[in-house]
Scaffold this motif. Structure first.
Motif, PDB file in Angstrom:
ATOM      1  N   LEU A  92      -0.920 -21.333 -34.449  1.00  0.00           N
ATOM      2  CA  LEU A  92      -0.687 -20.410 -33.348  1.00  0.00           C
ATOM      3  C   LEU A  92       0.617 -20.848 -32.690  1.00  0.00           C
ATOM      4  CD1 LEU A  92      -1.416 -18.230 -31.243  1.00  0.00           C
ATOM      5  CD2 LEU A  92      -2.862 -19.952 -30.107  1.00  0.00           C
ATOM      6  N   LEU A  93       1.613 -19.985 -32.723  1.00  0.00           N
ATOM      7  CA  LEU A  93       2.914 -20.259 -32.119  1.00  0.00           C
ATOM      8  C   LEU A  93       2.960 -19.587 -30.755  1.00  0.00           C
ATOM      9  CD1 LEU A  93       5.879 -21.239 -32.169  1.00  0.00           C
ATOM     10  CD2 LEU A  93       6.423 -19.164 -33.491  1.00  0.00           C
ATOM     11  N   LEU A  94       3.105 -20.391 -29.695  1.00  0.00           N
ATOM     12  CA  LEU A  94       3.167 -19.878 -28.331  1.00  0.00           C
ATOM     13  C   LEU A  94       4.605 -19.939 -27.828  1.00  0.00           C
ATOM     14  CD1 LEU A  94      -0.056 -21.575 -26.910  1.00  0.00           C
ATOM     15  CD2 LEU A  94       0.236 -19.201 -27.680  1.00  0.00           C
ATOM     16  N   LEU A  95       5.097 -18.800 -27.347  1.00  0.00           N
ATOM     17  CA  LEU A  95       6.497 -18.681 -26.940  1.00  0.00           C
ATOM     18  C   LEU A  95       6.711 -18.851 -25.439  1.00  0.00           C
ATOM     19  CD1 LEU A  95       7.522 -15.670 -29.229  1.00  0.00           C
ATOM     20  CD2 LEU A  95       7.795 -18.131 -29.669  1.00  0.00           C
ATOM     21  N   GLY A  96       5.872 -19.655 -24.803  1.00  0.00           N
ATOM     22  CA  GLY A  96       6.119 -20.062 -23.424  1.00  0.00           C
ATOM     23  C   GLY A  96       5.418 -19.255 -22.350  1.00  0.00           C
ATOM     24  N   ASP A  97       5.591 -19.728 -21.119  1.00  0.00           N
ATOM     25  CA  ASP A  97       4.939 -19.207 -19.912  1.00  0.00           C
ATOM     26  C   ASP A  97       3.429 -19.207 -20.090  1.00  0.00           C
ATOM     27  OD1 ASP A  97       7.389 -19.014 -18.739  1.00  0.00           O
ATOM     28  OD2 ASP A  97       7.370 -16.842 -18.522  1.00  0.00           O
ATOM     29  N   LEU A  98       2.891 -20.405 -20.231  1.00  0.00           N
ATOM     30  CA  LEU A  98       1.482 -20.564 -20.561  1.00  0.00           C
ATOM     31  C   LEU A  98       0.578 -20.618 -19.337  1.00  0.00           C
ATOM     32  CD1 LEU A  98       1.804 -23.147 -23.466  1.00  0.00           C
ATOM     33  CD2 LEU A  98       1.913 -20.656 -23.534  1.00  0.00           C
ATOM     34  N   LEU A  99       0.956 -21.372 -18.291  1.00  0.00           N
ATOM     35  CA  LEU A  99       0.025 -21.621 -17.195  1.00  0.00           C
ATOM     36  C   LEU A  99       0.402 -20.991 -15.854  1.00  0.00           C
ATOM     37  CD1 LEU A  99      -0.871 -25.370 -17.856  1.00  0.00           C
ATOM     38  CD2 LEU A  99      -2.009 -23.298 -18.700  1.00  0.00           C
ATOM     39  N   TYR A 100       1.667 -20.894 -15.536  1.00  0.00           N
ATOM     40  CA  TYR A 100       2.072 -20.424 -14.215  1.00  0.00           C
ATOM     41  C   TYR A 100       2.501 -18.964 -14.285  1.00  0.00           C
ATOM     42  CZ  TYR A 100       4.632 -20.255  -9.776  1.00  0.00           C
ATOM     43  OH  TYR A 100       5.088 -19.908  -8.529  1.00  0.00           O
ATOM     44  N   ARG A 155      -5.535 -27.477 -29.650  1.00  0.00           N
ATOM     45  CA  ARG A 155      -4.240 -28.183 -29.684  1.00  0.00           C
ATOM     46  C   ARG A 155      -3.739 -28.523 -31.081  1.00  0.00           C
ATOM     47  NH1 ARG A 155      -7.928 -31.544 -27.450  1.00  0.00           N
ATOM     48  NH2 ARG A 155      -8.568 -33.310 -28.723  1.00  0.00           N
ATOM     49  N   ASP A 156      -4.617 -28.809 -32.018  1.00  0.00           N
ATOM     50  CA  ASP A 156      -4.179 -29.202 -33.358  1.00  0.00           C
ATOM     51  C   ASP A 156      -3.552 -28.055 -34.142  1.00  0.00           C
ATOM     52  OD1 ASP A 156      -5.057 -31.774 -32.840  1.00  0.00           O
ATOM     53  OD2 ASP A 156      -6.989 -31.480 -33.839  1.00  0.00           O
ATOM     54  N   SER A 157      -3.798 -26.834 -33.723  1.00  0.00           N
ATOM     55  CA  SER A 157      -3.231 -25.686 -34.438  1.00  0.00           C
ATOM     56  C   SER A 157      -2.097 -25.014 -33.670  1.00  0.00           C
ATOM     57  CB  SER A 157      -4.329 -24.654 -34.737  1.00  0.00           C
ATOM     58  OG  SER A 157      -4.832 -24.111 -33.549  1.00  0.00           O
ATOM     59  N   ILE A 158      -1.717 -25.563 -32.500  1.00  0.00           N
ATOM     60  CA  ILE A 158      -0.710 -24.916 -31.657  1.00  0.00           C
ATOM     61  C   ILE A 158       0.672 -25.531 -31.821  1.00  0.00           C
ATOM     62  CG2 ILE A 158       0.003 -24.513 -29.258  1.00  0.00           C
ATOM     63  CD1 ILE A 158      -2.912 -24.139 -28.522  1.00  0.00           C
ATOM     64  N   LEU A 159       1.660 -24.654 -31.954  1.00  0.00           N
ATOM     65  CA  LEU A 159       3.081 -24.985 -31.837  1.00  0.00           C
ATOM     66  C   LEU A 159       3.555 -24.224 -30.606  1.00  0.00           C
ATOM     67  CD1 LEU A 159       4.115 -24.250 -35.530  1.00  0.00           C
ATOM     68  CD2 LEU A 159       3.604 -26.487 -34.544  1.00  0.00           C
ATOM     69  N   ALA A 160       4.407 -24.832 -29.780  1.00  0.00           N
ATOM     70  CA  ALA A 160       4.811 -24.149 -28.553  1.00  0.00           C
ATOM     71  C   ALA A 160       6.231 -24.498 -28.149  1.00  0.00           C
ATOM     72  CB  ALA A 160       3.848 -24.510 -27.411  1.00  0.00           C
ATOM     73  N   VAL A 161       6.847 -23.561 -27.437  1.00  0.00           N
ATOM     74  CA  VAL A 161       8.150 -23.782 -26.809  1.00  0.00           C
ATOM     75  C   VAL A 161       8.000 -23.530 -25.315  1.00  0.00           C
ATOM     76  CG1 VAL A 161       9.499 -23.232 -28.866  1.00  0.00           C
ATOM     77  CG2 VAL A 161       8.939 -21.409 -27.241  1.00  0.00           C
ATOM     78  N   ARG A 162       8.954 -24.028 -24.545  1.00  0.00           N
ATOM     79  CA  ARG A 162       8.932 -23.946 -23.087  1.00  0.00           C
ATOM     80  C   ARG A 162       9.407 -22.582 -22.607  1.00  0.00           C
ATOM     81  NH1 ARG A 162      12.699 -24.661 -18.948  1.00  0.00           N
ATOM     82  NH2 ARG A 162      14.314 -25.013 -20.484  1.00  0.00           N
ATOM     83  N   GLY A 163       8.666 -22.008 -21.671  1.00  0.00           N
ATOM     84  CA  GLY A 163       9.096 -20.797 -20.998  1.00  0.00           C
ATOM     85  C   GLY A 163       9.751 -21.126 -19.666  1.00  0.00           C
ATOM     86  N   ASN A 164      10.333 -20.143 -19.018  1.00  0.00           N
ATOM     87  CA  ASN A 164      10.994 -20.389 -17.741  1.00  0.00           C
ATOM     88  C   ASN A 164       9.998 -20.728 -16.635  1.00  0.00           C
ATOM     89  OD1 ASN A 164      10.392 -17.489 -18.106  1.00  0.00           O
ATOM     90  ND2 ASN A 164      11.216 -17.267 -16.050  1.00  0.00           N
ATOM     91  N   GLN A 211       3.034 -29.738 -18.628  1.00  0.00           N
ATOM     92  CA  GLN A 211       2.906 -30.640 -19.776  1.00  0.00           C
ATOM     93  C   GLN A 211       1.891 -31.741 -19.501  1.00  0.00           C
ATOM     94  OE1 GLN A 211       4.693 -30.776 -23.253  1.00  0.00           O
ATOM     95  NE2 GLN A 211       2.580 -31.438 -23.020  1.00  0.00           N
ATOM     96  N   MET A 212       1.743 -32.128 -18.246  1.00  0.00           N
ATOM     97  CA  MET A 212       0.785 -33.176 -17.898  1.00  0.00           C
ATOM     98  C   MET A 212      -0.668 -32.766 -18.169  1.00  0.00           C
ATOM     99  SD  MET A 212       2.562 -34.506 -14.379  1.00  0.00           S
ATOM    100  CE  MET A 212       1.279 -35.673 -13.975  1.00  0.00           C
ATOM    101  N   VAL A 213      -0.976 -31.477 -18.122  1.00  0.00           N
ATOM    102  CA  VAL A 213      -2.353 -31.029 -18.354  1.00  0.00           C
ATOM    103  C   VAL A 213      -2.560 -30.455 -19.752  1.00  0.00           C
ATOM    104  CG1 VAL A 213      -2.791 -30.640 -15.901  1.00  0.00           C
ATOM    105  CG2 VAL A 213      -2.040 -28.727 -17.342  1.00  0.00           C
ATOM    106  N   LEU A 214      -1.481 -30.219 -20.488  1.00  0.00           N
ATOM    107  CA  LEU A 214      -1.595 -29.706 -21.853  1.00  0.00           C
ATOM    108  C   LEU A 214      -1.474 -30.850 -22.856  1.00  0.00           C
ATOM    109  CD1 LEU A 214       0.465 -26.434 -21.445  1.00  0.00           C
ATOM    110  CD2 LEU A 214      -2.006 -26.623 -21.802  1.00  0.00           C
ATOM    111  N   GLN A 215      -2.297 -30.841 -23.868  1.00  0.00           N
ATOM    112  CA  GLN A 215      -2.368 -31.931 -24.836  1.00  0.00           C
ATOM    113  C   GLN A 215      -1.602 -31.632 -26.123  1.00  0.00           C
ATOM    114  OE1 GLN A 215      -6.592 -32.462 -25.207  1.00  0.00           O
ATOM    115  NE2 GLN A 215      -6.820 -33.070 -23.084  1.00  0.00           N
ATOM    116  N   PHE A 216      -0.577 -30.813 -26.029  1.00  0.00           N
ATOM    117  CA  PHE A 216       0.336 -30.508 -27.136  1.00  0.00           C
ATOM    118  C   PHE A 216       1.706 -30.286 -26.501  1.00  0.00           C
ATOM    119  CE2 PHE A 216      -1.864 -26.722 -25.722  1.00  0.00           C
ATOM    120  CZ  PHE A 216      -0.842 -25.818 -25.495  1.00  0.00           C
TER     121      PHE A 216
END
Length: 182
Positions: A31-39, A63-72, A79-84
């Motif tokens: 699963l590729l996540l392109l950012g803006d995950l929590l806020y 988490r073992d199947s996730i790839l992610a990049v940072r959103g604005n 990052q402190m609460v995410l385990q990937f």
């Protein structure tokens, strides 16, 4: 191998759950996540069932199947609460015979191209609107937003399988495809 691509969850526990259900149904390799995950960010209204920690818990379970990049809207506290890892501005992937340049879109996008080789697929979210534009030298794709779709679009994600990109709504119903093999 199947790749699922999503963006802009913005801390919605409801839509993160819908995405995780779709992921279970799709059974992608990653699963590729392109950012803006929590806020949700100051320019967006609160999404349905805004609960950053519940969203983080669901994402961490995968988490073992996730790839992610940072959103604005993503930062060191997220990052402190995410385990990937989520703090890279982009990821360059070879998938299904395609070169994918994955980024959120606030730095690199269709109007501000990153340094990339001809034939690359540029993937970004950020604008909350699904898109597919074939340019001379590259293909631009946006999966849309999972939780805060804009411009009349619906919450959606992308699936890449056998060279075909398929946009699906949050119920898993396909509504658009792009075949890179043609």
């Amino acid at each position: 191998m199947k790749l699922m691509i999503a963006s802009d969850l913005h801390g919605s526990a409801y839509f993160t759950r819908k995405l995780m259900e779709a992921c279970q149904a799709e059974r992608p390799s990653k699963l590729l996540l392109l950012g803006d995950l929590l806020y949700h960010g100051p320019r967006n209204a609160l999404p349905r069932d805004y609960d950053c920690m519940a969203a983080a818990d669901m994402l961490n379970a995968a988490r073992d199947s996730i790839l992610a990049v940072r959103g604005n809207c993503d930062c060191e506290v997220d990052q402190m609460v995410l385990q990937f890892p989520i703090m890279a501005d982009y990821a360059l992937l070879e998938w299904d015979g395609l070169t994918l340049y994955a980024t959120h879109g606030h730095l690199w996008n269709e109007d501000c191209l990153p340094p990339m080789a001809p034939g690359t697929v540029l993937l970004n979210g950020h604008f909350h609107v699904p898109a597919c534009v074939q340019h001379d030298g590259y293909l631009y794709l946006n999966p849309g937003s999972v939780s805060i779709p804009k411009d009349g679009s619906v919450g959606s994600y992308l699936v890449l399988e056998d060279g075909v990109f398929t946009w699906k709504d949050m119920e898993g119903v396909a509504y658009k495809t792009h075949d890179t093999r043609q």
